[in-house]
Design a protein around this motif. Structure first.
Motif, PDB file in Angstrom:
ATOM      1  N   UNK A   1      42.062   9.811 -16.324  1.00 41.52           N
ATOM      2  CA  UNK A   1      40.727  10.393 -16.498  1.00 41.52           C
ATOM      3  C   UNK A   1      40.754  11.888 -16.206  1.00 41.52           C
ATOM      4  N   UNK A   2      41.456  12.273 -15.144  1.00 38.90           N
ATOM      5  CA  UNK A   2      41.554  13.693 -14.793  1.00 38.90           C
ATOM      6  C   UNK A   2      42.252  14.486 -15.903  1.00 38.90           C
ATOM      7  N   UNK A   3      43.368  13.940 -16.362  1.00 40.19           N
ATOM      8  CA  UNK A   3      44.102  14.629 -17.427  1.00 40.19           C
ATOM      9  C   UNK A   3      43.258  14.744 -18.686  1.00 40.19           C
ATOM     10  N   UNK A   4      42.511  13.686 -19.000  1.00 39.03           N
ATOM     11  CA  UNK A   4      41.674  13.701 -20.189  1.00 39.03           C
ATOM     12  C   UNK A   4      40.595  14.767 -20.113  1.00 39.03           C
ATOM     13  N   UNK A   5      39.947  14.906 -18.952  1.00 41.11           N
ATOM     14  CA  UNK A   5      38.904  15.921 -18.801  1.00 41.11           C
ATOM     15  C   UNK A   5      39.479  17.334 -18.867  1.00 41.11           C
TER      16      UNK A   5
ATOM     17  N   UNK B   1      51.743  15.075 -16.161  1.00 37.35           N
ATOM     18  CA  UNK B   1      51.318  14.741 -14.797  1.00 37.35           C
ATOM     19  C   UNK B   1      50.634  13.379 -14.746  1.00 37.35           C
ATOM     20  N   UNK B   2      49.899  13.069 -15.782  1.00 36.80           N
ATOM     21  CA  UNK B   2      49.248  11.756 -15.848  1.00 36.80           C
ATOM     22  C   UNK B   2      50.272  10.636 -16.009  1.00 36.80           C
ATOM     23  N   UNK B   3      51.248  10.844 -16.893  1.00 35.99           N
ATOM     24  CA  UNK B   3      52.280   9.827 -17.109  1.00 35.99           C
ATOM     25  C   UNK B   3      53.109   9.599 -15.858  1.00 35.99           C
ATOM     26  N   UNK B   4      53.237  10.629 -15.063  1.00 41.44           N
ATOM     27  CA  UNK B   4      54.020  10.524 -13.821  1.00 41.44           C
ATOM     28  C   UNK B   4      53.144  10.138 -12.620  1.00 41.44           C
ATOM     29  N   UNK B   5      51.845   9.787 -12.891  1.00 42.72           N
ATOM     30  CA  UNK B   5      50.914   9.342 -11.855  1.00 42.72           C
ATOM     31  C   UNK B   5      50.640  10.403 -10.797  1.00 42.72           C
TER      32      UNK B   5
ATOM     33  N   UNK C   1      57.517  14.328  -8.502  1.00 43.19           N
ATOM     34  CA  UNK C   1      58.421  13.549  -9.355  1.00 43.19           C
ATOM     35  C   UNK C   1      57.953  13.673 -10.808  1.00 43.19           C
ATOM     36  N   UNK C   2      58.235  14.829 -11.410  1.00 41.77           N
ATOM     37  CA  UNK C   2      57.801  15.093 -12.787  1.00 41.77           C
ATOM     38  C   UNK C   2      58.899  14.677 -13.768  1.00 41.77           C
ATOM     39  N   UNK C   3      58.542  14.692 -15.043  1.00 38.05           N
ATOM     40  CA  UNK C   3      59.500  14.356 -16.108  1.00 38.05           C
ATOM     41  C   UNK C   3      59.509  15.506 -17.119  1.00 38.05           C
ATOM     42  N   UNK C   4      60.507  16.347 -17.024  1.00 34.34           N
ATOM     43  CA  UNK C   4      60.572  17.527 -17.909  1.00 34.34           C
ATOM     44  C   UNK C   4      60.830  17.147 -19.362  1.00 34.34           C
ATOM     45  N   UNK C   5      61.421  15.995 -19.593  1.00 29.81           N
ATOM     46  CA  UNK C   5      61.655  15.559 -20.970  1.00 29.81           C
ATOM     47  C   UNK C   5      60.345  15.284 -21.703  1.00 29.81           C
ATOM     48  N   UNK C   6      59.340  14.834 -20.966  1.00 29.58           N
ATOM     49  CA  UNK C   6      58.041  14.555 -21.583  1.00 29.58           C
ATOM     50  C   UNK C   6      57.434  15.838 -22.152  1.00 29.58           C
ATOM     51  N   UNK C   7      57.416  16.897 -21.351  1.00 27.92           N
ATOM     52  CA  UNK C   7      56.836  18.157 -21.838  1.00 27.92           C
ATOM     53  C   UNK C   7      57.719  18.793 -22.903  1.00 27.92           C
ATOM     54  N   UNK C   8      59.026  18.693 -22.732  1.00 26.76           N
ATOM     55  CA  UNK C   8      59.937  19.261 -23.736  1.00 26.76           C
ATOM     56  C   UNK C   8      59.704  18.616 -25.097  1.00 26.76           C
ATOM     57  N   UNK C   9      59.606  17.292 -25.124  1.00 28.71           N
ATOM     58  CA  UNK C   9      59.379  16.582 -26.382  1.00 28.71           C
ATOM     59  C   UNK C   9      58.003  16.908 -26.953  1.00 28.71           C
TER      60      UNK C   9
ATOM     61  N   UNK D   1      47.223  23.503 -12.268  1.00 27.17           N
ATOM     62  CA  UNK D   1      48.451  24.219 -11.910  1.00 27.17           C
ATOM     63  C   UNK D   1      49.378  23.399 -11.008  1.00 27.17           C
ATOM     64  N   UNK D   2      49.055  22.139 -10.812  1.00 27.01           N
ATOM     65  CA  UNK D   2      49.891  21.283  -9.971  1.00 27.01           C
ATOM     66  C   UNK D   2      51.316  21.214 -10.515  1.00 27.01           C
ATOM     67  N   UNK D   3      52.290  21.437  -9.656  1.00 23.30           N
ATOM     68  CA  UNK D   3      53.732  21.387  -9.974  1.00 23.30           C
ATOM     69  C   UNK D   3      54.119  22.365 -11.085  1.00 23.30           C
TER      70      UNK D   3
END
Length: 437
Positions: A53-57, A44-48, A204-212, A103-105
């Protein structure tokens, strides 16, 4: 706190709460749930969609939960619907309102689907590894005991074999089992994360990011299939059932062989038990329990098949029933492989008793028929002649190899002095299975 409820006017019945909860068993997925959630928020962070900062926390909060669970500071229990609500509620307690963005997206449908795939993949790899250790033990036991023994059909002595050849039959079976498990791992190795409830997400997520990030080969191709597919659990339960069938067959033979009537093997005290009333007893309970638990694993497979057989697409609550069946099947087969490995690594083979059984079993009768065929007698005639020889030997109380040449020639004048070398058991082995050892 529940992860739903905004459209409800009244509270859920306590009876329904208890009936609906899965935390008592799906808490086993706590690590996969956290790892999957960390991969999700980083994507979610990579896809803005979240800030860095939110993702890190959120990631920091999730890692602190994992650390506390594994150290024993936090118990996975309480009034929660499932492992997912446990994680989200505890995350919010630690980092505040930001935790609600986790739980976003994402839906619990793709969340549990990815948790189960990760768990199944990891545990299946362990099963394959344990099978590898069992194969090593079988090979070592076989190589150290190339002793002659009867081979059986219909549990009747048939032809001469070696203990090594017999055990290597199981080596072949468990080798196929290992390949089946590895093939199942290869097939399931796709990520359903990002499928959401059944139709993906407008983010606009990227499923390849989580899959990898989670170590999958690729994301699943179809969202509806991704959240409702439990084929991989069925396939693994089928693999487990076949493994248990093979172990049950081997257990049955070990039970028979360790009886006083056979005494082909001695079971180690470490894998035997005694009787509360009969002090002389030494029972092969490890083998008997493996044989008994086989039906339990079969039951898990049939239960899961039955649960899934009539479900429409996509996710249905029935699928919550997959976990207990899979967990029990997994735990049972894992324990049985380890016990079988220990049992075989401590077993003692009694060569003398096996050789005696060969001596009294007419196990060279087929070779006598082959001898006559080599002398020009038709096989069907040779078969009948040898049957008469066996009757004669039974009445006389001797082996075929104990007959004199004159006695042989009473049945057919094709017999000569070379019959003795032809039907010698060691020679039979050399001409037969030993060339394959």
């Amino acid at each position: 706190m529940k992860l739903w409820g905004g459209r409800f006017k009244t509270e859920e019945s306590k009876l329904m709460e208890d009936f609906n909860t899965s935390l008592p068993f799906d808490r086993r997925l706590y690590k996969q749930d956290i790892v999957g959630s960390i991969a999700h928020v980083n994507m979610l962070s990579k896809c803005n969609i979240l800030t860095g900062e939110e993702a890190g926390k959120i990631e920091e909060g999730l890692k602190s939960i994992l650390e506390d669970i594994e150290s024993g500071k936090l118990s996975v229990e309480g009034d929660y619907e499932d492992i997912h609500s446990f994680m989200e509620v505890n995350l919010i307690k630690r980092i505040g309102e930001l935790g609600k963005k986790l739980h976003t997206s994402r839906s619990r449908n793709d969340q549990v689907a990815v948790d189960m795939r990760m768990f199944a993949k990891e545990e299946a790899i362990e099963i394959a590894n344990e099978l590898g250790l069992l194969l090593e033990t079988i090979k070592k036991l076989a190589d150290e005991n190339r002793v002659i023994m009867p081979g059986y059909t219909h549990l009747q002595r048939a032809q001469v074999v070696t203990f090594k050849h017999h055990m290597m039959a199981y080596y072949s079976m468990f080798s196929r089992d290992k390949k089946r498990v590895e093939n199942a791992i290869d097939i399931l190795d796709e990520s359903p994360l990002g499928c959401c409830a059944l139709a993906g997400t407008t983010y606009d997520i990227d499923r390849n990011v989580t899959s990898d990030a989670l170590g999958f080969k690729k994301p699943v191709d179809n969202f509806m299939d991704g959240v409702s597919d439990r084929d991989y659990l069925l396939e693994l339960c089928s693999c487990f059932s076949i493994i248990m069938m093979h172990m049950s067959r081997l257990s049955e033979e070990l039970i028979i062989w360790s009886s006083q009537e056979f005494k082909f093997v001695d079971m180690s005290d470490a894998f035997s038990t005694g009787s509360s009333i009969m002090p002389q007893k030494k029972n092969p309970d490890a083998a008997e329990l493996i044989r008994g638990k086989t039906g339990r694993v079969y039951g898990s497979l049939m239960s899961l098949l039955t649960t899934l057989k009539g479900l429409p697409l996509a996710y249905n609550k029935d699928m919550q029933e997959d976990k207990e069946q899979f967990f029990d099947s997994l735990d049972t087969v894992m324990a049985c492989i380890k016990v079988m490995n220990g049992m075989l690594s401590t077993i003692k083979v009694n060569e003398g008793n096996m050789r005696k059984a060969v001596k009294h079993g007419f196990l060279n009768a087929t070779e006598v028929a082959d001898y006559l065929v080599n002398k020009g007698v038709a096989f069907r005639d040779a078969h009948g002649i040898v049957g008469q020889i066996v009757i004669y030997c039974e009445d006389k109380g001797c082996g075929i190899e104990d007959l004199s040449l004159e006695e042989f020639q009473k049945f057919d004048d094709s017999f000569g002095d070379d019959i003795y070398g032809f039907i010698d058991y060691d020679n039979v082995l050399e001409k037969g299975i030993k060339k394959y050892l």
